[in-house]
Motif scaffolding. Structure first.
Motif, mmCIF file in Angstrom:
data_model
loop_
_atom_site.group_PDB
_atom_site.id
_atom_site.type_symbol
_atom_site.label_atom_id
_atom_site.label_comp_id
_atom_site.label_asym_id
_atom_site.label_seq_id
_atom_site.Cartn_x
_atom_site.Cartn_y
_atom_site.Cartn_z
ATOM 1 N N ALA A 106 0.827 -1.216 0.000
ATOM 2 C CA ALA A 106 0.000 0.000 0.000
ATOM 3 C C ALA A 106 0.857 1.261 0.000
ATOM 4 O O ALA A 106 0.322 2.376 -0.016
ATOM 5 C CB ALA A 106 -0.923 -0.016 1.218
ATOM 6 N N ALA B 38 -3.504 -2.706 7.368
ATOM 7 C CA ALA B 38 -3.977 -1.414 7.882
ATOM 8 C C ALA B 38 -3.718 -1.309 9.384
ATOM 9 O O ALA B 38 -3.615 -2.310 10.090
ATOM 10 C CB ALA B 38 -5.469 -1.250 7.610
ATOM 11 N N TRP C 225 -8.979 3.835 10.286
ATOM 12 C CA TRP C 225 -8.285 2.705 9.657
ATOM 13 C C TRP C 225 -7.388 3.287 8.576
ATOM 14 O O TRP C 225 -7.881 3.847 7.596
ATOM 15 C CB TRP C 225 -9.277 1.736 9.039
ATOM 16 C CG TRP C 225 -10.328 1.255 9.988
ATOM 17 C CD1 TRP C 225 -11.457 1.913 10.346
ATOM 18 C CD2 TRP C 225 -10.344 0.019 10.721
ATOM 19 N NE1 TRP C 225 -12.194 1.173 11.252
ATOM 20 C CE2 TRP C 225 -11.529 0.002 11.486
ATOM 21 C CE3 TRP C 225 -9.474 -1.078 10.791
ATOM 22 C CZ2 TRP C 225 -11.867 -1.062 12.316
ATOM 23 C CZ3 TRP C 225 -9.816 -2.144 11.611
ATOM 24 C CH2 TRP C 225 -10.998 -2.128 12.373
ATOM 25 N N ILE C 226 -6.093 3.196 8.754
ATOM 26 C CA ILE C 226 -5.158 3.853 7.847
ATOM 27 C C ILE C 226 -4.293 2.808 7.164
ATOM 28 O O ILE C 226 -3.666 1.973 7.820
ATOM 29 C CB ILE C 226 -4.256 4.841 8.628
ATOM 30 C CG1 ILE C 226 -5.129 5.883 9.331
ATOM 31 C CG2 ILE C 226 -3.250 5.505 7.692
ATOM 32 C CD1 ILE C 226 -4.360 6.796 10.265
ATOM 33 N N ARG C 227 -4.282 2.868 5.819
ATOM 34 C CA ARG C 227 -3.458 1.913 5.077
ATOM 35 C C ARG C 227 -2.708 2.671 3.991
ATOM 36 O O ARG C 227 -3.315 3.203 3.068
ATOM 37 C CB ARG C 227 -4.342 0.830 4.464
ATOM 38 C CG ARG C 227 -3.547 -0.343 3.916
ATOM 39 C CD ARG C 227 -4.481 -1.436 3.528
ATOM 40 N NE ARG C 227 -5.490 -0.921 2.608
ATOM 41 C CZ ARG C 227 -6.004 -1.624 1.617
ATOM 42 N NH1 ARG C 227 -5.629 -2.866 1.421
ATOM 43 N NH2 ARG C 227 -6.916 -1.097 0.822
ATOM 44 N N GLY C 228 -1.416 2.729 4.135
ATOM 45 C CA GLY C 228 -0.597 3.398 3.128
ATOM 46 C C GLY C 228 -0.653 4.914 3.275
ATOM 47 O O GLY C 228 -1.448 5.462 4.042
ATOM 48 N N PRO C 229 0.229 5.626 2.540
ATOM 49 C CA PRO C 229 0.259 7.093 2.605
ATOM 50 C C PRO C 229 -0.908 7.667 1.807
ATOM 51 O O PRO C 229 -0.948 7.544 0.582
ATOM 52 C CB PRO C 229 1.607 7.438 1.951
ATOM 53 C CG PRO C 229 1.947 6.265 1.085
ATOM 54 C CD PRO C 229 1.246 5.063 1.638
#
Lengths: 718, 184
Positions: free
Chosen positions: A78, A213, A271-275
């Motif tokens: 990601a 994530a 929920w954070i996935r990748g920049p």
């Protein structure tokens, strides 16, 4: 070194005991928390959910590498940059180097206990980067130059006037001590910092292997700004936060906020996935996966359950020791019971050496832990490790190894003590004053005298009890009943005789070994377990009954565990465990219909820690008492520890015990009852001593004594 | 209890204001009356479908639709949609990968969320399916569960609303917009 360490620790305890405003606040918090938590969990099956969480966390523990690899692969796919930090300095070095490379001057932080654990702020400051805490509590603590005293509420030890003074230094004007105003000041002061910052740093509550994530569980909204506004977001997350799937994450989210703050859900879960996109150019997301002792903990069979921890802080919230001395003393980076364990692994065993002794063993934390960690048991294991490493101290070692392992010597000493104590008892049943440096032990309670004759000399013969008993059971008296309060044992015999059950007291029985085990002397505990198993089973009784819940835990749980690898004793220990009963449970089964008795008065019932949370028994004693004609008037928090804790109140921490006992006595007085019933000789010693010293008229008695009296009265009446 | 009723009760308990709007006019009118200043209006499906920008401007609102970073700090309100919602906790779920959505829902004092009640699911476990679908659709991504306004109890455990995020969360229920959890 360890003596100096103990002295330093004692100084900190004494200072904490004088911080009465903190004590009041933590008590009020503990009471409010329990009520709110109960409401928040009302619609859920807590036991089933925490079992599921324990299982999913254990699954990750077993296949750590597999889930880590999966998480890293997907997070990198990601676009995140993932760094595995073996320890604190590796994590700090990576983040400091990143800040340097980016030319960062200001980093805004959202709350991260992992960053406290590694001392990240200090590392950044040394490199010329300002690390600014933006969580309100963390900011307050940072301004005060302190460390958090609670994992979820970092500034719980501080008050509005102190916060107003700190904020006034920031704004350069006097700020009123009004909470709403102070929160608005924080919003204004920090808002620009978010917009100016070169880096955002946060922790994470979950790392989901299935998706790569991270999930951040927060209330204030600062984590969302930390993640969104600066061009770089660094997430520092312990590898213990891994969960396999989104379903697992959903389960954790059901219990984490309810356990932490009694909320059904926090204001935000991100929920954070990748920049994610950033309008001022490319965004970077760096994930620092922190080990720092976690793998070592996963490899320690007797402690590894602690890795299930969700960092909710519930164990501190309900802890009577935490409520008395606060998290700055009962903790390190992490506080409360889990703090004791994590300190031993994330810092060092040495750093936890005093903390392990501060646990009173009441198991209040075990009852509320959403990851089903037996914190008391793990703390006992750590005590053993420290005992192995540092020795027990000459006095204890002499008592346990030379005296306790030798029943004849131990009992002979107790008998001679009954004579030697005459000068201080003055012939009464209790010791009101002790001379010299022992005097602190009797300043706030009387101590029970050793009985003139132990129960073993007073036991009626089986033939003298009943002509045709339907059952024959053995009594495990335990030291307190045998040598201090033989009356409890005689009452129990009388009640059992009423059920047409004969009772023997096998003479070879000795101390159950818990004092040695809890002090870290496992070998003495093993010796005593063997002696007691042999002696109690010798006569093949139908059941073994005890009126002491601590002894009951020893017979039913600890003996089995202590002897599991002993070829000769493993099976007999299991057999003994299977036929051992707490007195109240056994009698409630054998005597379902109590003879109708006249009204006996008002009783309030104190749940002993080991009976309620150790053995899961609380209904039967109440049922027996009300059945015998007592009117039950519950006290507030009947299952809060009385402060006894065995040697805790005599040797290691009498001054903390005194405070915990004071709370219990106040609850008893507020109940308005004339009599306090208990099922534990230890609680009885503690409460009778405290009430007597204050000259209060309330009587403390064992349930078996009250039951015996009621049956006698009913018998005479009939 | 019906999902909708459970959602309304739970969201109210979390401090959100839930408003059932009869039609588009009522919804626009509500925002216009409560915005209290400049409105950040990012691009989202329901907003386009309801032509919110025009409608709000017609009601006299100052509406900003781009370059949020410069103006966000001064804006009074943000308006977004929701991908779906959770009844048991009163939560709205918003795929906030687009930075404009994140700024509009984090910086201003008021956050208005347009939600079609058909998007309400039972609980966090029921949300796993749509959450997984959102993750599959794009990467990187940022998905926000929002339950009530921003809050703290860090000073003497006294609950105080509106620390770093919105101090007001208004959930505007309007039927007939969309039942697709993949769009907001």
């Amino acid at each position: 070194m360890s003596r100096q360490r103990s002295r330093d620790y004692q100084v900190r305890i004494d200072a904490a005991l004088n911080a009465t405003r903190q004590q009041d606040a933590l008590h009020r918090f503990g009471d409010a928390y329990l009520e709110a938590r109960q409401q928040a969990l009302a619609d859920l099956d807590f036991e089933a959910l925490r079992e599921a969480i324990a299982q999913l966390k254990d699954e990750v523990g077993r296949h750590r590498q597999q889930y880590l690899d999966q998480f890293i692969e997907l997070a990198e796919k990601a676009g995140a940059q993932v760094y595995r930090a073996a320890d604190a300095s590796a994590a700090n070095d990576y983040i400091v180097e990143l800040a340097r490379r980016r030319g960062a001057k200001l980093a805004v932080k959202s709350k991260s206990m992992a960053s406290e654990e590694i001392g990240l702020n200090q590392a950044l400051r040394t490199a010329g980067v300002e690390a600014l805490e933006t969580d309100l509590g963390e900011w307050i603590v940072q301004l005060a130059g302190q460390r958090p005293s609670h994992m979820v509420m970092p500034a719980i030890h501080m008050f509005r006037d102190e916060v107003a003074a700190l904020f006034g230094q920031v704004t350069g004007q006097a700020e009123p001590a009004d909470i709403e105003h102070l929160v608005a000041v924080a919003r204004r002061q920090l808002r620009d910092k978010f917009l100016q910052a070169d880096m955002g740093i946060s922790g994470a509550n979950l790392a989901v292997a299935e998706t790569g994530a991270l999930a951040l569980v927060t209330n204030e909204g600062n984590a969302r700004l930390v993640a969104t506004l600066p061009p770089v977001h660094v997430v520092l997350v312990g590898i213990d936060k891994l969960v396999p799937t989104l379903e697992d994450a959903a389960r954790v989210l059901q219990l984490l906020p309810r356990s932490a703050t009694a909320q059904a859900l926090t204001s935000y879960v991100s929920w954070i996935r990748g920049p994610v996109p950033h309008s001022d150019g490319a965004k970077e997301l760096h994930i620092v996966l922190l080990d720092n002792g976690r793998s070592a903990l996963a490899e320690a069979p007797d402690c590894k359950d602690a890795l299930r921890c969700l960092k909710c802080g519930a164990c501190a919230n309900v802890c009577p020791v935490y409520q008395t001395i606060g998290g700055h003393v009962f903790g390190h980076t992490y506080v409360g019971a889990i703090g004791v364990v994590l300190t031993a692994f994330f810092n060092s065993l040495e750093a936890a050496a005093e903390l392990v002794k501060a646990c009173i063993g009441c198991r209040a934390c075990v009852a509320v832990c959403p990851a089903k960690i037996d914190l008391e048991e793990i703390i006992l294991q750590l005590r053993r490790r420290i005992g192995d490493q540092e020795g027990l101290g000459l006095g204890k070692s002499l008592v346990f190894r030379r005296v306790l392992r030798n029943r004849r010597l131990f009992h002979a000493l107790l008998r001679s003590a009954a004579h030697l104590q005459k000068p201080v008892t003055g012939g009464r049943g209790s010791i009101r004053h002790l001379p010299l440096h022992f005097s602190s032990l009797t300043e706030w309670r009387t101590l029970p005298a050793i009985a003139d004759k132990p129960l073993r000399d007073l036991m009626p013969s089986v033939e003298g009890q009943l002509s045709a008993p339907r059952l024959r059971v053995a009594l495990f008296a335990g030291c307190a009943t045998d040598f201090v309060h033989p009356r409890i044992g005689l009452s129990l015999v009388a009640v059992l005789n009423r059920c047409n059950i004969a009772v023997t007291l096998p003479q070879g029985q000795s101390c159950c070994g818990i004092p040695a085990l809890y002090s870290g002397d496992r070998q003495t505990a093993v010796e005593l377990a063997r002696q007691n198993v042999r002696e109690l089973l010798a006569d093949d009784p139908a059941a073994v009954i005890t009126a002491c819940p601590t002894c009951s835990m020893a017979l039913r749980q600890h003996f089995v565990e202590l002897l599991q690898d002993d070829a000769d004793y493993a099976e007999p220990a299991r057999r003994l465990a299977a036929i051992t009963y707490d007195a109240a449970v056994f009698i409630a089964e054998q005597l379902p219909e109590l003879p109708a008795a006249a009204s006996r008065g008002t009783v309030t019932y104190h749940d002993s820690c080991h009976l309620k949370r150790g053995c899961g028994v609380w209904r039967q004693p109440r049922q027996l008492l009300t059945g015998a004609g007592w009117r039950l008037q519950e006290m507030e928090r009947a299952d809060r520890c009385c402060g006894f804790g065995g040697s805790y109140s005599f040797a290691s921490h009498p001054e903390i015990s005194r405070e915990i006992t004071k709370d219990k006595v106040n609850a008893i007085l507020r109940s308005g009852a004339d009599v306090v019933a208990v099922d534990c000789p230890g609680c009885l010693i503690m409460l009778r001593g405290a009430l007597e010293k204050r000259g209060l008229p309330q009587r403390v008695a064992h349930t078996m004594e009250l039951l015996g009296e009621a049956l006698d009265a009913a018998g005479e009446g009939g | 209890m019906e999902l909708l009723e459970r959602f309304i009760v739970a969201a109210g308990r979390a401090g959100a204001r839930v408003v059932r709007c009869l039609d588009r006019t009522a919804l626009v009118d509500y925002i216009a009356r409560h915005a209290g200043g400049t409105v950040l209006l990012p691009d989202f499906a329901a907003g386009r479908r309801l032509q919110l920008a025009e409608a709000l401007r017609q009601c006299g609102c100052e509406v900003v639709t781009e370059h949020f970073r410069a103006g966000a700090a001064q804006a009074s309100a943000g308006v977004t949609g929701a991908n779906f919602a959770l009844a048991d906790t009163g939560t709205v779920v918003l795929d906030s990968t687009d930075e404009a959505l994140r700024l509009a829902s984090t910086l201003p004092q008021r956050h208005f969320v347009v939600l079609d009640p058909r998007k309400i699911l039972a609980d966090g476990l029921a949300a796993v399916g749509p959450l997984r679908a959102l993750h599959r659709r794009q990467s990187p991504d940022f998905i926000a569960f929002i339950t009530g306004p921003s809050r703290t109890a860090d000073i003497e455990r006294v609950l105080t609303i509106g620390v770093h995020g919105p101090g007001e969360l208004h959930i505007l229920l309007l039927e007939g917009i969309s039942d697709d959890p993949l769009e907001s």
